[in-house]
Design a protein around this motif. Structure first.
Motif, mmCIF file in Angstrom:
data_model
loop_
_atom_site.group_PDB
_atom_site.id
_atom_site.type_symbol
_atom_site.label_atom_id
_atom_site.label_comp_id
_atom_site.label_asym_id
_atom_site.label_seq_id
_atom_site.Cartn_x
_atom_site.Cartn_y
_atom_site.Cartn_z
ATOM 1 N N GLU A 37 64.406 20.011 83.746
ATOM 2 C CA GLU A 37 63.049 20.497 83.505
ATOM 3 C C GLU A 37 62.739 21.594 84.517
ATOM 4 O OE1 GLU A 37 61.046 19.389 81.011
ATOM 5 O OE2 GLU A 37 62.737 18.161 80.352
ATOM 6 N N ARG A 38 61.797 22.463 84.168
ATOM 7 C CA ARG A 38 61.426 23.540 85.098
ATOM 8 C C ARG A 38 60.934 22.988 86.426
ATOM 9 N NH1 ARG A 38 57.075 26.655 82.588
ATOM 10 N NH2 ARG A 38 56.919 27.623 84.618
ATOM 11 N N ILE A 39 60.201 21.893 86.392
ATOM 12 C CA ILE A 39 59.676 21.303 87.643
ATOM 13 C C ILE A 39 60.820 20.903 88.574
ATOM 14 C CG2 ILE A 39 59.496 18.955 86.753
ATOM 15 C CD1 ILE A 39 57.028 20.635 89.148
ATOM 16 N N ASP A 40 61.953 20.515 88.004
ATOM 17 C CA ASP A 40 63.098 20.125 88.828
ATOM 18 C C ASP A 40 63.654 21.301 89.633
ATOM 19 O OD1 ASP A 40 63.004 17.478 87.986
ATOM 20 O OD2 ASP A 40 64.297 17.875 86.260
ATOM 21 N N LEU A 41 63.436 22.521 89.151
ATOM 22 C CA LEU A 41 63.875 23.684 89.919
ATOM 23 C C LEU A 41 63.159 23.730 91.263
ATOM 24 C CD1 LEU A 41 63.889 26.417 87.120
ATOM 25 C CD2 LEU A 41 65.853 25.170 88.037
#
Length: 93
Positions: A37-41
């Motif tokens: 997920e983008r948040i994991d970046l």
């Protein structure tokens, strides 16, 4: 290079090629490639990328810099809470 450094350089690269939302596109393309997920970046900012990962990501950025749609690069598009498989033979919802 870690995720933070890669995203910064990718954003600058896409901005130089007049991509309207360079940071968003850089994040979407990297998150999709890394299957996260983008948040994991942001959670994994210090994650070091291998040369093979960087090479594949660069190819995605080059395509996007030529104004190729993100949905065609990732092969999917969310529409009305549904994920659709996308390719060059269909219109993007």
């Amino acid at each position: 290079m870690n995720i933070k450094e890669v995203l910064k350089k990718a954003e600058e690269f896409l901005a130089r090629h007049d991509i309207p939302e360079p940071r968003l596109d850089a994040e979407v393309l990297l998150a999709d490639y890394l299957v996260m997920e983008r948040i994991d970046l942001y959670v994994k900012f210090d994650y070091p990328l291998q040369e093979e990962e960087l090479s594949h990501y660069r190819q995605r950025l080059i395509r996007r810099a030529k104004h190729y749609p993100v949905a065609y690069i990732t092969g999917s598009k969310e529409f009305m809470s549904l994920d659709f498989t996308i390719n060059e033979n269909v219109l993007i919802p």
